[in-house]
Design a protein around this motif. Structure first.
Motif, short mmCIF file in Angstrom:
data_model
loop_
_atom_site.label_atom_id
_atom_site.label_comp_id
_atom_site.label_asym_id
_atom_site.label_seq_id
_atom_site.Cartn_x
_atom_site.Cartn_y
_atom_site.Cartn_z
N PRO A 106 0.82 -1.22 0.00
CA PRO A 106 0.00 0.00 0.00
C PRO A 106 0.85 1.27 0.00
N GLY A 107 1.89 1.30 0.82
CA GLY A 107 2.78 2.47 0.85
C GLY A 107 3.52 2.65 -0.46
N GLN A 108 3.97 1.55 -1.05
CA GLN A 108 4.66 1.61 -2.34
C GLN A 108 3.72 2.17 -3.41
N ILE A 109 2.50 1.68 -3.45
CA ILE A 109 1.53 2.13 -4.44
C ILE A 109 1.21 3.61 -4.25
N MET A 110 0.96 4.02 -3.02
CA MET A 110 0.64 5.43 -2.77
C MET A 110 1.83 6.33 -3.11
N SER A 111 3.03 5.87 -2.83
CA SER A 111 4.21 6.65 -3.19
C SER A 111 4.34 6.76 -4.71
N ALA A 112 4.08 5.66 -5.41
CA ALA A 112 4.15 5.67 -6.87
C ALA A 112 3.10 6.60 -7.47
N VAL A 113 1.89 6.57 -6.92
CA VAL A 113 0.83 7.47 -7.39
C VAL A 113 1.27 8.91 -7.19
N GLY A 114 1.80 9.22 -6.02
CA GLY A 114 2.28 10.58 -5.75
C GLY A 114 3.41 10.98 -6.66
N LEU A 115 4.36 10.09 -6.87
CA LEU A 115 5.50 10.36 -7.74
C LEU A 115 5.04 10.68 -9.16
N ILE A 116 4.10 9.91 -9.66
CA ILE A 116 3.58 10.14 -11.02
C ILE A 116 2.81 11.45 -11.08
N ARG A 117 1.95 11.69 -10.09
CA ARG A 117 1.16 12.93 -10.08
C ARG A 117 2.05 14.17 -9.95
N GLU A 118 3.15 14.03 -9.23
CA GLU A 118 4.08 15.15 -9.07
C GLU A 118 4.87 15.41 -10.34
N GLY A 119 4.79 14.48 -11.29
CA GLY A 119 5.53 14.62 -12.55
C GLY A 119 7.00 14.27 -12.42
N HIS A 120 7.36 13.52 -11.37
CA HIS A 120 8.76 13.18 -11.13
C HIS A 120 9.12 11.75 -11.54
#
Length: 163
Positions: A106-120
């Protein structure tokens, strides 16, 4: 004495009365609201198992006092899918075997979602590794995690190009 707290949690407005100003967001989610997707791994902000999005940014819920989030929008793993339809990052983790025991997932997925949304995220493996470095996997599923994030980031770029 209770402290009123207003949040938008997984798209729903919530009003919560806190009886202790020292409660962390992680403890509020897990113990009071029954949202157990964010995990208590290290309780020191070192493993990323408790990652959630607050106002679109990735945070460690174990380090964040709930009282400091009045008015915030919080997204947890429980609010990521739309009904039976998985979020593209969740689907990519399944397609690329981006998990083993599932504790950190869950933490990995949420971090990946954030990373993608941040454009990084991009599609550069080193850039993704760096962006996901705050999330540890004790099983060593990093190759699958990297492939999943790359796939989801590429899909996101294609969706944005079509829009």
């Amino acid at each position: 004495m209770t402290i009123p707290l207003r949040l938008t949690l997984n798209g729903q407005a919530r009003e919560i009365a806190l009886d202790d100003p020292r409660v962390t967001l992680l403890d509020l989610l897990r113990e009071r609201l029954g949202l157990t997707g964010a995990k208590k791994g290290c309780d020191r902000g070192q493993c990323g198992a408790c990652t959630v999005l607050v106002d679109g940014r990735r945070i460690n819920a174990c380090l964040t006092l709930a009282v400091s989030l009045d008015g915030a929008e919080i997204l947890t793993i429980e609010g990521l899918a739309e009904g039976d339809r998985l979020h593209p990052v969740q689907a990519a983790f399944i397609a690329h075997d981006g998990f083993q025991c599932g504790f950190c997932t869950p933490g990995q997925i949420m971090s990946a979602v954030g990373l993608i949304r941040e454009g990084h995220a991009g599609t550069d493996p080193e850039r993704i590794r760096e962006g996901m470095s705050g999330n540890l996997c004790r099983c060593g599923a990093y190759a699958g995690i990297l492939d999943a994030v790359q796939d989801a980031a590429t899909q996101n770029e294609h969706r944005e190009d079509a829009a």
